[in-house]
Design an enzyme around this catalytic site. Structure first.
Site, PDB file in Angstrom:
ATOM      1  N   ARG A  33      11.903  -4.848   5.422  1.00  0.00           N
ATOM      2  CA  ARG A  33      11.529  -3.496   4.992  1.00  0.00           C
ATOM      3  C   ARG A  33      12.364  -2.449   5.728  1.00  0.00           C
ATOM      4  NH1 ARG A  33       5.327  -1.614   5.192  1.00  0.00           N
ATOM      5  NH2 ARG A  33       5.487  -1.834   7.448  1.00  0.00           N
ATOM      6  N   ARG A  81      -9.716   0.610   8.466  1.00  0.00           N
ATOM      7  CA  ARG A  81      -9.212  -0.726   8.791  1.00  0.00           C
ATOM      8  C   ARG A  81     -10.261  -1.530   9.555  1.00  0.00           C
ATOM      9  NH1 ARG A  81      -3.194   0.622   8.762  1.00  0.00           N
ATOM     10  NH2 ARG A  81      -2.130  -1.368   8.687  1.00  0.00           N
ATOM     11  N   LYS A 133       0.841  -1.211   0.000  1.00  0.00           N
ATOM     12  CA  LYS A 133       0.000   0.000   0.000  1.00  0.00           C
ATOM     13  C   LYS A 133       0.874   1.260   0.000  1.00  0.00           C
ATOM     14  CE  LYS A 133      -2.380  -0.942   3.801  1.00  0.00           C
ATOM     15  NZ  LYS A 133      -1.761  -2.228   4.212  1.00  0.00           N
ATOM     16  N   ARG A 176       0.126  -8.640  13.534  1.00  0.00           N
ATOM     17  CA  ARG A 176      -0.552  -7.666  12.664  1.00  0.00           C
ATOM     18  C   ARG A 176      -1.371  -8.383  11.589  1.00  0.00           C
ATOM     19  NH1 ARG A 176       4.359  -4.281  10.827  1.00  0.00           N
ATOM     20  NH2 ARG A 176       2.890  -3.147   9.541  1.00  0.00           N
ATOM     21  N   ARG A 199      11.170  -0.224  11.163  1.00  0.00           N
ATOM     22  CA  ARG A 199      10.059   0.072  12.071  1.00  0.00           C
ATOM     23  C   ARG A 199      10.029  -0.945  13.207  1.00  0.00           C
ATOM     24  NH1 ARG A 199       4.751   0.906   8.427  1.00  0.00           N
ATOM     25  NH2 ARG A 199       3.914  -0.189  10.229  1.00  0.00           N
TER      26      ARG A 199
HETATM   27  P1  AMP Z   1       0.706   0.923   8.905  1.00  0.00           P
HETATM   28  O1  AMP Z   1       1.832   1.893   8.751  1.00  0.00           O
HETATM   29  O2  AMP Z   1      -0.443   1.218   8.003  1.00  0.00           O
HETATM   30  O3  AMP Z   1       1.165  -0.514   8.808  1.00  0.00           O
HETATM   31  O4  AMP Z   1       0.143   1.103  10.402  1.00  0.00           O
HETATM   32  C1  AMP Z   1       0.986   0.894  11.526  1.00  0.00           C
HETATM   33  C2  AMP Z   1       0.151   0.771  12.787  1.00  0.00           C
HETATM   34  O5  AMP Z   1      -0.588   1.978  13.006  1.00  0.00           O
HETATM   35  C3  AMP Z   1      -0.896  -0.327  12.786  1.00  0.00           C
HETATM   36  O6  AMP Z   1      -0.350  -1.591  13.123  1.00  0.00           O
HETATM   37  C4  AMP Z   1      -1.870   0.187  13.846  1.00  0.00           C
HETATM   38  O7  AMP Z   1      -1.352   0.006  15.140  1.00  0.00           O
HETATM   39  C5  AMP Z   1      -1.855   1.681  13.552  1.00  0.00           C
HETATM   40  N1  AMP Z   1      -2.906   2.034  12.542  1.00  0.00           N
HETATM   41  C6  AMP Z   1      -2.695   2.458  11.262  1.00  0.00           C
HETATM   42  N2  AMP Z   1      -3.867   2.687  10.640  1.00  0.00           N
HETATM   43  C7  AMP Z   1      -4.842   2.395  11.523  1.00  0.00           C
HETATM   44  C8  AMP Z   1      -6.265   2.400  11.482  1.00  0.00           C
HETATM   45  N3  AMP Z   1      -6.935   2.771  10.371  1.00  0.00           N
HETATM   46  N4  AMP Z   1      -6.944   2.031  12.601  1.00  0.00           N
HETATM   47  C9  AMP Z   1      -6.293   1.666  13.724  1.00  0.00           C
HETATM   48  N5  AMP Z   1      -4.962   1.620  13.831  1.00  0.00           N
HETATM   49  C10 AMP Z   1      -4.228   1.975  12.758  1.00  0.00           C
END
Ligand code: AMP
Length: 214
Positions: A129, A95, A22, A173, A162
Site C-alpha cells: 500500500r 474498534r 475501508k 495489527r 506508512r
Molecule cells: P488505520 O489507519 O485505521 O489503520 O489506523 C492506524 C492506527 O491508528 C491503528 O493501528 C491504531 O494504532 C490507531 N487507531 C486508529 N483507529 C483507532 C481506534 N478506533 N482506536 C484505537 N486506535 C486506533
C-alpha cells in the site's frame, strides 16, 4: 426525499480488518455520495506529524500496531462528531466494544458495513500500500497504482509507505483486530444494522454493492 438526499443523512460505520478497503471505499463514498468521512487513523497520523500532545501520546501505540487507548480515541471522536450535522462515514471507529458503546451514546448509526477479506490477502494489500499524506488517498502498487509513480492522482502529493505497513507490524495489527475489533461484528449484528460485504475483488463492484444497500 431522493436517494442522494437520503444518503447525505445516513450515518455509516465501516468495519473490517486493516487492509480490507475501508479507506478506499470511504474515499469513494466521500467523492460520489457526498458524505463526510472521519478516519480515526488519518486524524491520529496528522496529530503525530504535527507533534501535538495527542500525537505524542498516540505515536508509540501506532508504531507497534497496537490500539491507542480508548479514553484518548473516544474523546477525540466525540469532539469531531459533535461538529457534524448530516450523514457521515466513520472509518476505523469504533474498534472496541467500549468505543461502540460511547458512540451509541451520541449518535444513531444507520448502517455498519463489514468488509470481509482473508488474512493472506490483507498482508499482501498492506505491505504494497502507498498513501498520500495530503489528501489521505490510498493506492496499491499492483491493484491500484497511481497514474504517475509516487504521485497522488487526486492532489499531486508525494506518496509514502506508512510505517505500520511493514509485514511484522501488519501481522500484529491483524492479531489486535481479532482480539478487540472482531467482537463488534456480533455487537452490531444483534442491533440489526450489520451488512457483510465481500471485500475481495474489484473496487468499483464492491462500491456498487455498498451503494445498493444504502
Ligand atoms: P488505520 O489507519 O485505521 O489503520 O489506523 C492506524 C492506527 O491508528 C491503528 O493501528 C491504531 O494504532 C490507531 N487507531 C486508529 N483507529 C483507532 C481506534 N478506533 N482506536 C484505537 N486506535 C486506533
Amino acid at each position: 426525499m431522493n436517494d442522494y438526499r437520503r444518503s447525505m443523512d445516513t450515518k455509516i460505520v465501516l468495519l473490517g480488518p486493516p487492509g480490507s478497503g475501508k479507506g478506499t471505499q470511504a474515499e469513494k463514498m466521500e467523492d460520489e455520495l457526498g458524505l463526510v468521512r472521519l478516519s480515526t487513523g488519518d486524524i491520529l497520523r496528522e496529530a503525530v506529524r504535527n507533534e501535538t500532545e495527542l500525537g505524542r501520546e498516540a505515536k508509540g501505540f501506532m508504531d507497534k500496531g497496537q490500539l491507542v487507548p480508548n479514553d484518548l480515541v473516544i474523546d477525540l471522536m466525540k469532539e469531531k462528531i459533535s461538529h457534524l450535522d448530516d450523514g457521515y462515514i466513520l472509518d476505523g471507529f469504533p474498534r472496541t466494544v467500549e468505543q461502540a458503546e460511547a458512540l451509541e451514546s451520541i449518535a444513531e448509526i444507520d448502517h455498519v458495513i463489514n468488509l470481509e477479506v482473508d488474512d493472506e490477502e490483507l498482508v499482501n494489500r498492506l505491505t504494497k500500500r502507498r498513501t498520500c499524506p495530503n489528501c489521505n488517498a490510498v493506492y496499491h502498487l499492483i491493484y491500484k497504482p497511481p497514474k504517475k509513480e509516487g504521485v497522488c492522482d487526486r492532489c499531486g502529493g508525494k506518496l509514502y509507505q506508512r510505517s505500520d505497513d511493514s509485514e511484522e507490524t501488519v501481522r500484529n495489527r491483524l492479531k489486535v483486530y481479532r482480539e478487540n475489533t472482531y467482537p463488534l461484528i456480533e455487537y452490531y449484528k444483534k442491533k440489526g444494522v450489520l451488512h457483510n460485504i465481500d471485500g475481495k475483488g474489484d473496487i468499483k463492484e464492491i462500491f456498487e454493492n455498498i451503494r445498493e444497500l444504502l
